[in-house]
Design an enzyme around this catalytic site. Sequence first.
Site, short mmCIF file in Angstrom:
data_model
loop_
_atom_site.label_atom_id
_atom_site.label_comp_id
_atom_site.label_asym_id
_atom_site.label_seq_id
_atom_site.Cartn_x
_atom_site.Cartn_y
_atom_site.Cartn_z
N HIS A 199 0.83 -1.42 0.06
CA HIS A 199 -0.07 0.08 -0.05
C HIS A 199 0.82 1.34 0.03
O HIS A 199 0.47 2.38 -0.15
CB HIS A 199 -0.86 0.03 1.42
C1 UD1 Z 1 -2.18 5.01 6.40
C2 UD1 Z 1 -0.68 5.56 7.09
C3 UD1 Z 1 0.29 4.51 6.78
C4 UD1 Z 1 -0.11 2.93 7.24
C5 UD1 Z 1 -1.66 2.67 6.41
C6 UD1 Z 1 -2.09 1.42 7.02
C7 UD1 Z 1 -0.43 7.93 6.94
C8 UD1 Z 1 0.52 8.91 6.44
N1 UD1 Z 1 -0.30 6.57 6.49
O1 UD1 Z 1 -1.86 4.86 5.06
O2 UD1 Z 1 1.47 4.55 7.58
O3 UD1 Z 1 0.75 1.90 7.23
O4 UD1 Z 1 -2.54 3.51 6.96
O5 UD1 Z 1 -3.40 1.19 6.30
O6 UD1 Z 1 -0.98 8.11 7.80
N2 UD1 Z 1 -9.36 4.67 2.60
C9 UD1 Z 1 -10.30 3.96 2.41
N3 UD1 Z 1 -10.97 3.45 3.44
C10 UD1 Z 1 -10.39 3.57 4.70
C11 UD1 Z 1 -9.07 4.40 5.00
C12 UD1 Z 1 -8.58 4.85 3.77
O7 UD1 Z 1 -11.02 3.86 1.39
O8 UD1 Z 1 -10.88 3.25 5.74
C13 UD1 Z 1 -8.61 5.31 1.37
C14 UD1 Z 1 -8.78 6.74 1.44
O9 UD1 Z 1 -9.76 7.35 0.86
C15 UD1 Z 1 -7.38 7.28 0.80
C16 UD1 Z 1 -6.56 5.88 0.84
O10 UD1 Z 1 -7.11 4.75 1.27
O11 UD1 Z 1 -7.81 7.24 -0.57
C17 UD1 Z 1 -5.33 6.03 1.66
O12 UD1 Z 1 -5.69 6.30 3.13
P1 UD1 Z 1 -4.90 7.15 4.00
O13 UD1 Z 1 -5.40 6.80 5.54
O14 UD1 Z 1 -4.55 8.43 3.63
O15 UD1 Z 1 -3.29 6.59 4.14
P2 UD1 Z 1 -3.05 5.15 4.04
O16 UD1 Z 1 -2.30 4.67 2.62
O17 UD1 Z 1 -4.15 3.99 4.42
#
Ligand code: UD1
Length: 386
Positions: free
Chosen positions: A210
């Site tokens: 991811h």
């Molecule tokens: C975040 C953490 C990362 C961790 C990871 C585990 C930061 C900078 N990064 O990254 O260190 O390893 O979580 O999962 O905080 N999304 C969904 N559903 C959710 C959550 C996120 O669809 O429940 C989507 C969001 O809309 C976004 C993407 O996933 O487009 C990224 O989510 P985000 O929380 O920004 O960061 P992660 O890549 O999950």
Amino acid sequence: MITRKPVVDLVAGARPNFMKLAPVVRAIAAADALSFRIIHTGQHYDEAMNDVFFQELGIPAPDVHLEVGSGSPGAQTAKILERYEAHVQSQRPDATVVFGDVNSTVACALAAVKLGVPVAHVEAGLRSFDRTMPEEINRILTDAIAGLLLVSEESGVRNLRAEGVADERVRLVGNVMIDTLQSWLPVARARQAAAKLELKPRSYGFVTLHRPSNVDDPETLTRLVRLLHRLADKLPLVFAVHPRTRAAAERSGIGELLAPGQARLICTGPQPYLESLSLVADAAVVLTDSGGLQEETSVLGVPCLTLRENTERPVTVTLGTSRLVGNDESKIESAFDEIVVGRWPHGQAIPLWDGQTGERVAAELARWLGVGTAAEPLAAAVSTQS
Ligand code: UD1
């Protein structure tokens, strides 16, 4: 002097925080020296990324939910900061405890210190020395402002010393995530998640990806997904596809390569903790860019190919079972082949990853807040562990 029990806010927001929070909640409740409130920022909001972890790990429901949801890194961090600040202004804690390296970690640490609330950081001191990673910036900033730095491995103590942090602020306590692993491993094994996919133990690999460096660039992601298909011809792979990765694959026009229902590259959504642990424990190999999985495979003795150029968790390479292979296909494939023929280090025990870290964190927090016994000097703690 505080005569009532000090109140600590325990902040969690994203999936990797929940496994770290659980043992600390349990140990603080058992020690009964502190009161606590669980603050959920809502950074992760899908059921598969959050509610299921609270239910499975028996974490009490959050006392406060900030419901921030997704956003650009700056917007998400700002929203968490603003909402947690408002909470601190209305219900001021005696300290704020943050975990790991996600946006929720740095945002709540900053909101708290600006209002004069001391901050403790669990999993402090880790450094990848790669400032292109959002998590590295979060780690550096959080450690710069936290008053108590609770460290999971010795490299963290060395990094903080090299940054000029006084030993008084630093405690080597071990790895809270391993407490969770040890508590739940028997239950996870009984789930037999592999059998539900008609796979036998040690006859498949488990994959998660991811990180922006692997999934955000369409060309890199396409190369990696095609490589996974080739590797899956040698050994079936279970790929638990993160929402960020799924969205990136759709954008890159390769969504169908990650479709469910394939026989060799078995693509599922994000797995609940116990299913994930069950799949990892029985895997022949794990391919991942997750920090937590590098640690879990090391403790379980499962070979791990870490698809990164660096790691903030070097002990998983020096003592554990993880090796850094970046995202170069030939390097990944040759390491994969070595594992398939059984040539891979088994890993050794890692100091203080013993299932008792939650208790040490609770004790250090109590001392720090003036309701515990005197602390052991850090130098002594480190030298006895090396
Ligand atoms: C975040 C953490 C990362 C961790 C990871 C585990 C930061 C900078 N990064 O990254 O260190 O390893 O979580 O999962 O905080 N999304 C969904 N559903 C959710 C959550 C996120 O669809 O429940 C989507 C969001 O809309 C976004 C993407 O996933 O487009 C990224 O989510 P985000 O929380 O920004 O960061 P992660 O890549 O999950």
